[in-house]
Design an enzyme around this catalytic site. Structure first.
Site: not given
Ligand code: PAF
Length: 282
Positions: A32-33, A38-39, A150, A152, A155, A178
């Protein structure tokens, strides 16, 4: 290398069409930007494994519980694109709300069982929103591999179940959380913490570690739980939604780590909800 930013499904398909025809591996990193390290570790994992990588940036309105939370979510597209430059990703997919949910959109993907606990209780509708958008991102990108943190963990398990149940031919990879130097799990929401709250935020992780150590030494979970809650309250965490020991695979509640398990917590500090989880020895 500056990756092309594509904003609609036709442009995304035009990008990926030759890769699909060539039978190449395509990694997707849904985000989600407000990208942090971590991303970027997910992007690095995708680059290491796949011939082509697509990063998606979409602040998904369907997974927020309140309009304020959606409005306050950080949006930093220009900075995000710059952070991705050094990875040489093939495309950044940034769809608008009406590309993702055009007029008349009426479908919800709902995963039962795994969503009956933890954030499924405290954030009603959240996982439906996540499962719906991720199913769309998987089919739109035609990725062969997807990368999730991990951090989340619930999720991650919901997404795995959804992809399996809907026969989406994709491998879902879970990548390690991270952390900042002081232990706080990286999260876009950390930007919402005041300076004072930021100093206290790592205490949640420290309490999880104390419980994990206590379990390894044979202490009962219930005792470890009550002392952790008392210390969190003393430190200024106003409400703990959950602090639980659960099995990795089906997220069943456990009293002891009799099978592969994790400690999961969600707690509020100065108006910001912090979530974290760590593996425990079984
Ligand atoms: O973890 C996130 O950033 C969001 O839940 C995802 C997986 C991009 C879905 O919108």
């Amino acid at each position: 290398m500056i990756a092309p930013i594509v904003r609609d499904i036709a442009a995304l398909r035009a990008q990926s069409e030759p890769w699909v025809r060539a039978g190449a591996s395509i990694g997707v990193v849904p985000t989600m930007g407000a990208l942090h390290d971590g991303h970027l570790s997910l992007v690095a994992a995708a680059k290491a494994r796949c011939e082509h990588v697509i990063v998606t940036i979409f602040v998904n309105p369907k997974q927020f519980n309140t309009p304020e939370d959606l409005a306050n979510y950080p949006r930093t597209e220009g900075e995000d694109a710059r952070k991705l430059e050094r990875f040489g990703v093939d495309a950044i997919y940034v769809p608008d709300g009406d590309v993702m949910y055009p007029e008349g959109f009426s479908t919800t993907v709902s995963v039962t069982g795994l969503t009956d606990v933890m954030d499924g209780i405290y954030r009603p509708g959240h996982f439906e929103g996540v499962a719906t958008v991720v199913a769309k991102l998987f089919t739109q990108s035609r990725a062969t591999d997807a990368f999730f943190g991990e951090k989340d963990f619930q999720q991650l398990q919901v997404v795995r179940r959804m992809a399996c149940d809907l026969d989406i031919p994709i491998t879902v990879h879970g990548c390690p959380t991270i952390r900042e130097m002081d232990g706080l799990a990286m999260s876009s929401r950390n930007l919402l913490l005041s300076d004072r709250a930021r100093i206290k935020a790592p205490i949640l992780f420290e309490e999880l570690e104390k419980i994990a150590d206590g379990l390894a030494a044979g202490a009962p979970f219930a005792d470890l739980h009550s002392s952790a809650i008392a210390r969190l309250e003393k430190a200024g965490f106003t409400k703990t939604d959950y602090l639980e020991l659960r099995a990795n695979d089906d997220l069943a509640l456990l009293e002891a780590p009799t099978r592969p398990a994790r400690l999961f917590a969600a707690s509020w500090l100065a108006g910001v909800r912090i979530i974290d989880n760590i593996a425990v020895e079984s």
